[in-house]
Write a protein that holds these residues in place. Structure first.
Motif, PDB file in Angstrom:
ATOM      1  N   CYS A 371      -1.331  14.753   0.571  1.00 33.35           N
ATOM      2  CA  CYS A 371      -0.942  14.819  -0.929  1.00 33.35           C
ATOM      3  C   CYS A 371      -0.259  15.802  -1.166  1.00 33.35           C
ATOM      4  O   CYS A 371       0.817  15.525  -2.028  1.00 33.35           O
ATOM      5  CB  CYS A 371      -2.304  14.750  -1.676  1.00 33.35           C
ATOM      6  SG  CYS A 371      -2.154  14.332  -3.549  1.00 33.35           S
ATOM      7  N   ILE A 374       3.688  15.083   0.088  1.00 35.15           N
ATOM      8  CA  ILE A 374       4.601  14.006  -0.784  1.00 35.15           C
ATOM      9  C   ILE A 374       4.535  14.324  -1.952  1.00 35.15           C
ATOM     10  O   ILE A 374       5.408  13.905  -2.575  1.00 35.15           O
ATOM     11  CB  ILE A 374       3.731  12.550  -0.442  1.00 35.15           C
ATOM     12  CG1 ILE A 374       3.733  12.327   1.055  1.00 35.15           C
ATOM     13  CG2 ILE A 374       4.325  11.636  -1.178  1.00 35.15           C
ATOM     14  CD1 ILE A 374       4.877  12.335   1.773  1.00 35.15           C
ATOM     15  N   THR A 385       6.624   9.663  -7.667  1.00 35.21           N
ATOM     16  CA  THR A 385       6.256  10.617  -6.534  1.00 35.21           C
ATOM     17  C   THR A 385       4.795  10.822  -6.551  1.00 35.21           C
ATOM     18  O   THR A 385       4.078  10.462  -5.494  1.00 35.21           O
ATOM     19  CB  THR A 385       7.146  11.706  -6.323  1.00 35.21           C
ATOM     20  OG1 THR A 385       8.542  11.445  -6.477  1.00 35.21           O
ATOM     21  CG2 THR A 385       6.495  12.550  -5.167  1.00 35.21           C
ATOM     22  N   LEU A 388       2.780   7.783  -5.166  1.00 37.70           N
ATOM     23  CA  LEU A 388       3.106   7.613  -3.940  1.00 37.70           C
ATOM     24  C   LEU A 388       2.198   8.851  -2.971  1.00 37.70           C
ATOM     25  O   LEU A 388       1.799   8.319  -1.714  1.00 37.70           O
ATOM     26  CB  LEU A 388       4.712   7.899  -3.641  1.00 37.70           C
ATOM     27  CG  LEU A 388       4.964   7.547  -2.026  1.00 37.70           C
ATOM     28  CD1 LEU A 388       5.039   6.228  -1.828  1.00 37.70           C
ATOM     29  CD2 LEU A 388       6.547   8.166  -1.972  1.00 37.70           C
ATOM     30  N   CYS A 392      -0.576   7.975  -0.199  1.00 41.00           N
ATOM     31  CA  CYS A 392      -0.521   8.456   0.966  1.00 41.00           C
ATOM     32  C   CYS A 392      -1.443   9.308   1.489  1.00 41.00           C
ATOM     33  O   CYS A 392      -2.213   9.119   2.733  1.00 41.00           O
ATOM     34  CB  CYS A 392       0.852   9.404   1.095  1.00 41.00           C
ATOM     35  SG  CYS A 392       1.245  10.306   2.727  1.00 41.00           S
ATOM     36  N   PHE A 395      -4.209   6.515   2.557  1.00 42.02           N
ATOM     37  CA  PHE A 395      -3.944   6.059   3.936  1.00 42.02           C
ATOM     38  C   PHE A 395      -4.158   7.077   4.845  1.00 42.02           C
ATOM     39  O   PHE A 395      -4.733   6.526   6.083  1.00 42.02           O
ATOM     40  CB  PHE A 395      -2.388   5.620   3.830  1.00 42.02           C
ATOM     41  CG  PHE A 395      -1.712   5.282   5.012  1.00 42.02           C
ATOM     42  CD1 PHE A 395      -2.031   3.757   5.479  1.00 42.02           C
ATOM     43  CD2 PHE A 395      -1.153   5.953   6.027  1.00 42.02           C
ATOM     44  CE1 PHE A 395      -1.329   3.221   6.610  1.00 42.02           C
ATOM     45  CE2 PHE A 395      -0.798   5.472   7.290  1.00 42.02           C
ATOM     46  CZ  PHE A 395      -0.790   4.104   7.451  1.00 42.02           C
ATOM     47  N   THR A 396      -4.002   8.344   4.726  1.00 46.64           N
ATOM     48  CA  THR A 396      -4.235   9.266   5.636  1.00 46.64           C
ATOM     49  C   THR A 396      -5.717   9.097   6.076  1.00 46.64           C
ATOM     50  O   THR A 396      -6.216   9.515   7.156  1.00 46.64           O
ATOM     51  CB  THR A 396      -3.756  10.618   5.014  1.00 46.64           C
ATOM     52  OG1 THR A 396      -2.497  10.748   4.874  1.00 46.64           O
ATOM     53  CG2 THR A 396      -3.946  11.536   6.226  1.00 46.64           C
ATOM     54  N   ALA A 422       0.763   9.919   9.224  1.00 48.96           N
ATOM     55  CA  ALA A 422       0.805   9.259   8.065  1.00 48.96           C
ATOM     56  C   ALA A 422       2.133   9.796   7.054  1.00 48.96           C
ATOM     57  O   ALA A 422       2.831   9.080   6.650  1.00 48.96           O
ATOM     58  CB  ALA A 422      -0.358   9.460   7.312  1.00 48.96           C
ATOM     59  N   THR A 423       1.911  11.199   7.185  1.00 49.11           N
ATOM     60  CA  THR A 423       2.960  11.622   6.051  1.00 49.11           C
ATOM     61  C   THR A 423       4.499  11.440   6.765  1.00 49.11           C
ATOM     62  O   THR A 423       5.499  11.189   6.093  1.00 49.11           O
ATOM     63  CB  THR A 423       2.905  13.166   5.886  1.00 49.11           C
ATOM     64  OG1 THR A 423       1.558  13.509   5.541  1.00 49.11           O
ATOM     65  CG2 THR A 423       3.649  13.836   4.880  1.00 49.11           C
ATOM     66  N   PHE A 426       5.449   8.011   5.682  1.00 46.51           N
ATOM     67  CA  PHE A 426       5.899   8.069   4.353  1.00 46.51           C
ATOM     68  C   PHE A 426       7.223   8.387   4.037  1.00 46.51           C
ATOM     69  O   PHE A 426       8.014   8.052   3.104  1.00 46.51           O
ATOM     70  CB  PHE A 426       4.816   8.579   3.476  1.00 46.51           C
ATOM     71  CG  PHE A 426       3.601   7.407   3.040  1.00 46.51           C
ATOM     72  CD1 PHE A 426       3.645   7.099   1.853  1.00 46.51           C
ATOM     73  CD2 PHE A 426       2.741   7.112   3.938  1.00 46.51           C
ATOM     74  CE1 PHE A 426       2.494   6.204   1.136  1.00 46.51           C
ATOM     75  CE2 PHE A 426       1.777   6.242   3.646  1.00 46.51           C
ATOM     76  CZ  PHE A 426       1.615   5.733   2.176  1.00 46.51           C
ATOM     77  N   LEU A 429      10.063   6.120   4.699  1.00 45.00           N
ATOM     78  CA  LEU A 429      10.427   4.867   3.924  1.00 45.00           C
ATOM     79  C   LEU A 429      11.682   5.015   3.237  1.00 45.00           C
ATOM     80  O   LEU A 429      12.095   6.019   2.524  1.00 45.00           O
ATOM     81  CB  LEU A 429       9.170   4.876   2.687  1.00 45.00           C
ATOM     82  CG  LEU A 429       7.594   4.576   3.220  1.00 45.00           C
ATOM     83  CD1 LEU A 429       6.735   4.668   2.049  1.00 45.00           C
ATOM     84  CD2 LEU A 429       7.803   3.072   3.587  1.00 45.00           C
ATOM     85  N   ARG A 438      13.731  12.255  -1.644  1.00 50.81           N
ATOM     86  CA  ARG A 438      13.364  13.156  -0.610  1.00 50.81           C
ATOM     87  C   ARG A 438      14.237  14.170  -0.512  1.00 50.81           C
ATOM     88  O   ARG A 438      15.462  14.189  -0.333  1.00 50.81           O
ATOM     89  CB  ARG A 438      13.226  12.303   0.765  1.00 50.81           C
ATOM     90  CG  ARG A 438      12.908  13.242   2.018  1.00 50.81           C
ATOM     91  CD  ARG A 438      12.284  12.401   2.938  1.00 50.81           C
ATOM     92  NE  ARG A 438      13.267  11.559   3.796  1.00 50.81           N
ATOM     93  CZ  ARG A 438      13.767  11.972   5.206  1.00 50.81           C
ATOM     94  NH1 ARG A 438      13.463  13.203   5.409  1.00 50.81           N
ATOM     95  NH2 ARG A 438      14.625  11.248   5.394  1.00 50.81           N
TER      96      ARG A 438
END
Length: 467
Positions: A371, A374, A385, A388, A392, A395-396, A422-423, A426, A429, A438
């Motif tokens: 967290c 991202i 963001t 998102l 994330c 998901f993690t 996971a990060t 993301f 993406l 980004r």
């Protein structure tokens, strides 16, 4: 893992302190003259001998700043006639109490700016100081870089939290950081990356977790030998991964730590004669979960514990100290760390995980790191963001339980593999949304400064292509 977060490249973007003087050094000069009827008020510094009120430079009031210096209140415009303080409602009169308070209010935010953010001014001040002081700064920044912070004061707070948890763990973490930083110097790695702590944080985690997973308990002094040896591998892993990931402008995160610890635990294991580790076994029975036994107080404690588990700590006070260290550097990072830990707890409850694992923060630390990463660190913070980052984090958390079951079959812990995988996923993406930006790794500092950089880029794009 910021300043130059998790990469060896250097950034040349100007980075100011997190807190700035609301008036500036010459706020009076920043105000442009207006029409004759418009009045602007500002503050400026003048010499006593030069302070002569006139129609071109009407000075209405002043308060002392020093022996030869006054700060005057300016009124810009072209007055039609001579104006006195009694006749004009626009003039400001200050009593003696206000004269003493206002300068303090001016300089308090400026002073805070030197200890928040990445403390770049302090690093510049240290450049001509003894090498020992610089090395201590590098080590402290390495300790704090585990949570993307390049701030020596935050490093001190984190070290205090580790001492509260277990002094033996803190010692192993410090030994790992020192050895890894020295190894990076011997390998002639980028000096700016070393100064930002980017060659120390992986070894910090490695030293702590090797002590946590040791089956010999506390103060098994021989453990310092493998801690030192394995810490030497962290700069090697980091440099090699940087060479690979720079093609996609991606950070290495804690992949070197994961690789080194997995290698050590695989080589030793639970039945090693010299350095036995704890036994990791897969789940082989249905856990007994009784929902009426769920404790709201324990869930509340598990939020800071989840942040503390980033360093392998299960003491809620330690997790609270870590949150304070994050707050000092960046309030946005502190907020996202807490949110990520909370989402990890929610994910654990949704899968009916044994409450003991949730209370120990095992569901919170990976999602907390994700967290933060991202939510403003590697992606400029906007409301899109932020959403998102929440996705994330969830998901993690679910990826974490999957990997823990798989790796337990090999007798290994999941560590921060879920966060890294996971990060990175993301960050790879591809989106057409201009508000999900980004950050270039060479420009990454901390979320507040990253957002300023993003707004500057966005403004420049609008000027170049208004349509």
């Amino acid at each position: 893992m910021n300043g130059q977060s998790l990469v060896g490249s250097t950034g040349d973007t100007p980075r100011g302190p997190l807190w700035k003087d609301p008036f500036g050094d010459k706020a009076g000069e920043a105000l442009a003259p207006g029409p004759p009827e418009q009045v602007f008020v500002g503050y400026d510094k003048c010499n006593k001998d030069e302070a002569k009120p006139s129609r071109e430079n009407p000075l209405f009031t002043a308060w002392p700043q020093g022996e030869d210096e006054l700060v005057y209140l300016h009124r810009f415009g072209e007055p039609e006639e001579e104006i006195t303080m009694e006749d004009s409602p626009t003039m400001v009169k200050m009593d003696q109490g206000e004269n003493q308070i206002l300068p303090r209010r001016r300089y308090l935010p400026k002073a805070l700016g030197y200890i928040t953010g990445d403390m770049r001014e302090f690093a510049s001040w240290l450049k001509d100081k003894p090498q020992v002081l610089q090395f201590v700064d590098w080590v402290l920044r390495g300790i704090s870089q585990v949570v993307f912070v390049s701030n020596p004061i935050s490093g001190i707070l984190i070290l205090v939290g580790l001492l509260v948890q277990n002094p033996w763990w803190a010692l192993n973490g410090c030994v790992g950081t020192v050895v890894s930083t020295l190894t990076a110097l011997l390998l002639a790695q980028d000096r700016s990356a070393i100064a930002a702590g980017l060659h120390g944080y992986n070894a910090t985690l490695l030293g702590i977790l090797m002590a946590v997973f040791s089956d010999k308990g506390n103060y098994f002094w021989w453990l310092l030998l493998p801690v030192s040896a394995m810490s030497m591998t962290c700069p090697i892993f980091s440099s090699a991964l940087n060479s690979l990931f720079c093609k996609w402008d991606l950070p290495v995160f804690t992949l070197p730590f994961n690789m080194a610890l997995s290698m050590y635990l695989s080589a030793t294991g639970h039945y090693n004669l010299f350095f036995p580790s704890k036994l990791f076994k897969p789940v082989t029975a249905v856990p007994n979960v009784t929902w009426p036994d769920l404790s709201a107080l324990q869930l509340l404690k598990s939020l800071p514990v989840g942040v503390g588990q980033i360093y392998g700590c299960d003491n809620p006070w330690t997790g609270g100290i870590f949150l304070c260290a994050l707050l000092l550097s960046s309030p946005l990072m502190c907020l996202h760390a807490a949110i990520g830990s909370l989402l990890g707890i929610a994910a654990g409850l949704s899968l009916s995980e044994p409450f003991e694992n949730i209370y120990l923060g095992l569901w919170g630390f990976n999602s907390s790191l994700a967290c933060i990463a991202i939510g403003g660190m590697f992606v400029a913070l906007t409301w899109q963001t932020h959403i998102l980052a929440l996705a994330c984090a969830l998901f993690t958390a679910y990826l974490g339980v999957s990997l823990s079951h798989v790796m337990a079959m090999a007798g290994l812990p999941a560590c921060t593999w879920p966060f890294c995988l996971a990060t990175l996923l993301f960050l790879l993406l591809t989106m057409k949304n201009a508000n999900i930006y980004r950050m270039p790794l060479s420009k990454v500092t901390y979320p507040e400064e990253n957002r300023i950089f993003f707004l500057q880029v966005k403004k420049k794009r609008m000027v170049e292509s208004p349509l």
